[in-house]
Design an enzyme around this catalytic site. Structure first.
Site, PDB file in Angstrom:
ATOM      1  N   CYS A   3      47.759 -15.387 -37.782  1.00 55.39           N
ATOM      2  CA  CYS A   3      47.261 -15.322 -36.403  1.00 55.39           C
ATOM      3  C   CYS A   3      46.008 -14.471 -36.337  1.00 55.39           C
ATOM      4  O   CYS A   3      45.096 -14.738 -35.568  1.00 55.39           O
ATOM      5  CB  CYS A   3      48.333 -14.732 -35.486  1.00 55.39           C
ATOM      6  SG  CYS A   3      49.725 -15.835 -35.241  1.00 55.39           S
ATOM      7  N   CYS A  32      35.343 -11.826 -46.681  1.00 50.31           N
ATOM      8  CA  CYS A  32      35.954 -12.350 -45.452  1.00 50.31           C
ATOM      9  C   CYS A  32      36.350 -11.129 -44.635  1.00 50.31           C
ATOM     10  O   CYS A  32      35.867 -10.031 -44.893  1.00 50.31           O
ATOM     11  CB  CYS A  32      37.148 -13.253 -45.751  1.00 50.31           C
ATOM     12  SG  CYS A  32      38.554 -12.405 -46.459  1.00 50.31           S
TER      13      CYS A  32
END
Ligand SMILES: [Zn+2]
Length: 488
Positions: free
Chosen positions: A272, A443
């Site tokens: 999420c 990232c």
């Protein structure tokens, strides 16, 4: 209940009240007790309660709980159902469902359900189960409530920030139904043995966690403890739901023998935090998970027979034509999870924080401090940002190239090598340096970029992974007293 008032006319109660001349709460309480002792009809009782409510301060939630609410309901419609007056008031609207009935309601009230995870899925699951009258609830979560949780984790509020999620959700549950017993376990489940021991105290387990480690751990522990497992997951705009280990049905490993994010898996792990999620998505899947838990617990009812045993329900909010699909899943004859039913040696679990434990991951890491020094010194560095384009467009390191992981994963080894070499020479041209260009994958947290690094290395590119991702780099820059110089 409104119908009872019309069924049984009020006679003399108002006059009785006037005679008493009581204007205070204590007086009304005494009258209620007197009415109950004298066996007055329910309409008199309800009228008195309404009178009391209307005379209490506005917004007051005070409701008398006389002892005789525990007695059987006096109305003939409910007499013989075996539920107390209070239970009929609380659960009457679901007890009248033929597929549940009083027998099913009693199963719920006598049963216990363990909800693991008090987040976006766990909140609706625990709230609905408690509201439905499940007798004992256990809520497991080692995390605390943060601001970023509130848009989807509806059991927590602004006042609960920093508090244990398990305790916060327990309080929210009890504010709906005080007759249930709710236990909060403010810790993480770390081993199959520990989880199996906790599960022994409950009849059904609901997996509302969002990490592969926990999902496989709970599946194995459910088999070891012989408990059915309702497993829910949701990320982005989609979700999944299944009932595992129920009446000799399949387990999680039958359906997904390969850990998500492991070397053999075809898709990276979706979380999420990385992929985002809408509150109604976890609300939808969580509500369905609560429904399945009720079905499993209500043995011997029409609901019980319709549970998702041996099926995987898929929810896709973007598919208007068919938002729900159900696939059949079967028990796998060689499943290592199901072998726990006879053997007691638990199979291996994916590492926590998967896939950080991928083989070779310790050899390809670049610390945030090293990258900081490298960038400040202007050494030739090819920064490959593997996040989604939407995230990249919000903030990125200066000169970074966006190559999203899903796209990179689908690229052949030859093409990976060719494209990276081309980008490297562009970097070198700009820097006019003799030093070879270092490829660094980045990232947000260093998880997806690790996978990209390993893919590039398999293609012959000497890439390194920024450990801890952009978050670590930002932290290092802050500690050193610099603004992050390269973040545009
Ligand atoms: Zn299995």
């Amino acid at each position: 209940m409104d119908s009872f008032r019309s069924l049984v006319p009020v006679r003399g109660t108002k006059e009785l009240f006037a005679a008493f001349g009581l204007g205070c709460v204590a007086g009304v309480g005494a009258l209620l007790a007197a009415l109950a002792v004298q066996g007055h009809r329910v309409s008199s009782f309800n009228w008195a309660l309404d009178w009391l409510r209307s005379h209490l301060p506005r917004g007051s939630t005070c409701l008398p709980w006389p002892g005789d609410w525990l007695l059987p309901f006096p109305d003939p419609i409910w007499s013989g159902c075996g539920l107390s007056r209070l239970e009929v008031e609380l659960f009457g609207r679901q007890v009248v469902l033929p597929k549940l009935g009083a027998a099913g309601q009693k199963k719920l009230m006598q049963g216990g359900i363990l909800v693991v995870g008090a987040g976006g899925l766990g909140c609706p699951v625990a709230l609905y189960l408690c509201a439905a009258g499940v007798g004992r609830l256990g809520i497991v979560d080692g995390d605390t409530v943060a601001l970023s949780n509130l848009h989807r984790q509806i059991g927590h509020s602004w006042q609960n920030l920093g508090e244990s999620k398990a305790c916060s959700l327990r309080r929210a549950c009890l504010s709906i139904n005080k007759t249930s017993s709710v236990e909060a376990y403010s810790f993480r489940l770390e081993s199959v043995e520990q989880a199996a021991e906790l599960m022994q105290g409950y009849n059904v387990v609901v997996d509302c966690t969002d990490a592969p480690f926990s999902r496989y751990l709970l599946s194995d522990a459910a088999i070891a403890s012989g408990r059915p497992l309702v497993a829910a997951s949701a990320v982005g705009l989609s979700g999944q739901l299944a009932v595992y280990n129920f009446e000799d049905g399949p387990c999680l490993r039958c359906a997904f023998p390969t850990f998500p994010g492991s070397e053999e898996a075809s898709e990276p792990v979706a979380s999420c935090e990385e992929n985002g999620v809408l509150g109604p998505i976890v609300g939808t899947v969580g509500s369905l998970a609560a429904l399945e838990a009720i079905k499993v617990l209500a043995k011997g009812t029409g609901l019980h027979a319709s549970c998702l045993r041996g099926r995987l329900l898929l929810f896709d909010a973007l598919d208007a034509a068919q938002p729900f699909r159900s696939l059949r899943i079967r028990r796998h004859p060689d499943c290592v999870g199901c072998s726990l039913r006879s053997a007691r040696n638990p199979p291996g679990l994916p590492p926590r924080g998967c896939p950080a434990g991928l083989p070779g991951s310790d050899l390809v890491g670049l610390q945030a401090e090293e990258l900081q020094v490298r960038l400040r010194a202007g050494r030739p560095t090819l920064l490959l940002d593997v996040r989604q384009p939407a995230h990249f467009s919000v903030a990125q390191l200066k000169g970074a190239h966006n190559w999203p992981l899903p796209e990179l994963s689908r690229t052949s080894a030859e093409e990976l090598f060719r494209k990276t070499s081309s980008l490297e020479s562009d970097c070198k041209g700009a820097g006019a340096s003799e030093e070879p260009t270092q490829v660094v994958c980045i990232c947000r947290r260093g998880v997806d970029s690790l996978r990209a690094t390993l893919l590039l290395r398999q293609a012959g590119v000497e890439a390194l992974n920024l450990e801890g991702g952009l978050l670590a780099l930002a932290r290092v820059a802050q500690e050193a007293g610099f603004a992050l110089p390269a973040l545009t």
